[in-house]
Design an enzyme around this catalytic site. Structure first.
Site, PDB file in Angstrom:
ATOM      1  N   VAL A   1       0.876  -1.168   0.000  1.00 54.86           N
ATOM      2  CA  VAL A   1       0.000   0.000   0.000  1.00 54.86           C
ATOM      3  C   VAL A   1       0.909   1.213   0.000  1.00 54.86           C
ATOM      4  CG1 VAL A   1      -2.015  -1.077   1.081  1.00 54.86           C
ATOM      5  CG2 VAL A   1      -0.222  -0.106   2.522  1.00 54.86           C
ATOM      6  N   SER A   2       0.372   2.364  -0.342  1.00 51.62           N
ATOM      7  CA  SER A   2       1.208   3.547  -0.562  1.00 51.62           C
ATOM      8  C   SER A   2       1.594   4.308   0.700  1.00 51.62           C
ATOM      9  CB  SER A   2       0.510   4.501  -1.530  1.00 51.62           C
ATOM     10  OG  SER A   2       0.331   3.841  -2.766  1.00 51.62           O
ATOM     11  N   THR A   3       0.810   4.176   1.776  1.00 51.21           N
ATOM     12  CA  THR A   3       1.107   4.946   2.982  1.00 51.21           C
ATOM     13  C   THR A   3       0.959   4.087   4.227  1.00 51.21           C
ATOM     14  OG1 THR A   3      -1.163   5.676   3.370  1.00 51.21           O
ATOM     15  CG2 THR A   3       0.189   7.058   1.916  1.00 51.21           C
TER      16      THR A   3
END
Length: 191
Positions: free
Chosen positions: A8-10
């Site tokens: 996931v990105s964050t």
């Protein structure tokens, strides 16, 4: 071995939608903009001939077509197959499939285009907000959290981090605890 790679990105996002049954799971909570990701690096070191790397979808492995193709080639050269569940595609040395190659190129290009458009819209929005004088950048709390995590990664003592950043030790401890829970000890779903 079945090796799952989730991304996931964050830090705030979770991997709940990327359910993969595997012998070992590698989870990154960072942008897919490049391949310099801690868990991806560990996965590349861990993978052995005969293993299969399983990703929920192509965009989880890479958001850039060149990186995507380089990673797949890297694993195939090691004798490791790569499987994408959402696209129902498998890449391996003994499974050459021209249709999969075409789909990989098309979908990889679409994901890269999607990311580029998102970045362009973000830059346009920031430029407009700056022109109106309302852009402040990241919130101060987000900057503080990022600074705490960066100093923590440099192995700086917590009390020193607090002093350096002008915050309390309890704030530093809270941020580090959340970071460790999300990054080092990811939530495992049992279904």
């Amino acid at each position: 071995m079945k090796l799952a790679y989730l991304r996931v990105s964050t830090i705030e996002q979770n991997t709940d939608r990327q359910i993969i049954e595997a012998d070992k799971t590698f989870i990154d909570k960072v942008s897919g903009a490049n391949t310099n990701r801690p868990e991806l690096i560990k996965l590349k070191e861990h993978a052995r001939s005969g293993d299969i790397v399983i990703c929920h979808d192509i965009s989880r492995l890479a958001r850039n077509l060149k990186d995507l193709k380089d990673l797949i080639e890297f694993f195939i050269d090691k004798g490791v197959a790569v499987k994408f569940l959402k696209e129902n595609m498998v890449f391996s040395a003994n499974k050459q499939n021209p249709m999969n190659e075409l789909m990989l190129n098309m979908l990889g290009a679409v994901y890269q285009f999607e990311r580029d458009i998102m970045k362009q819209r973000q830059a346009e929005g920031i430029a407009q907000a700056k022109a109106k004088g309302v852009y402040e950048g990241r919130s101060s709390s987000m900057r503080l959290k990022a600074d705490i995590i960066n100093e923590y990664k440099e192995k700086i003592p917590q009390r020193t981090i607090a002093n350096n950043l002008g915050t309390s030790v309890s704030t530093v401890q809270r941020v580090i605890k959340k970071y460790r829970l999300n990054i080092l000890e990811p939530k495992v779903n049992c279904y």
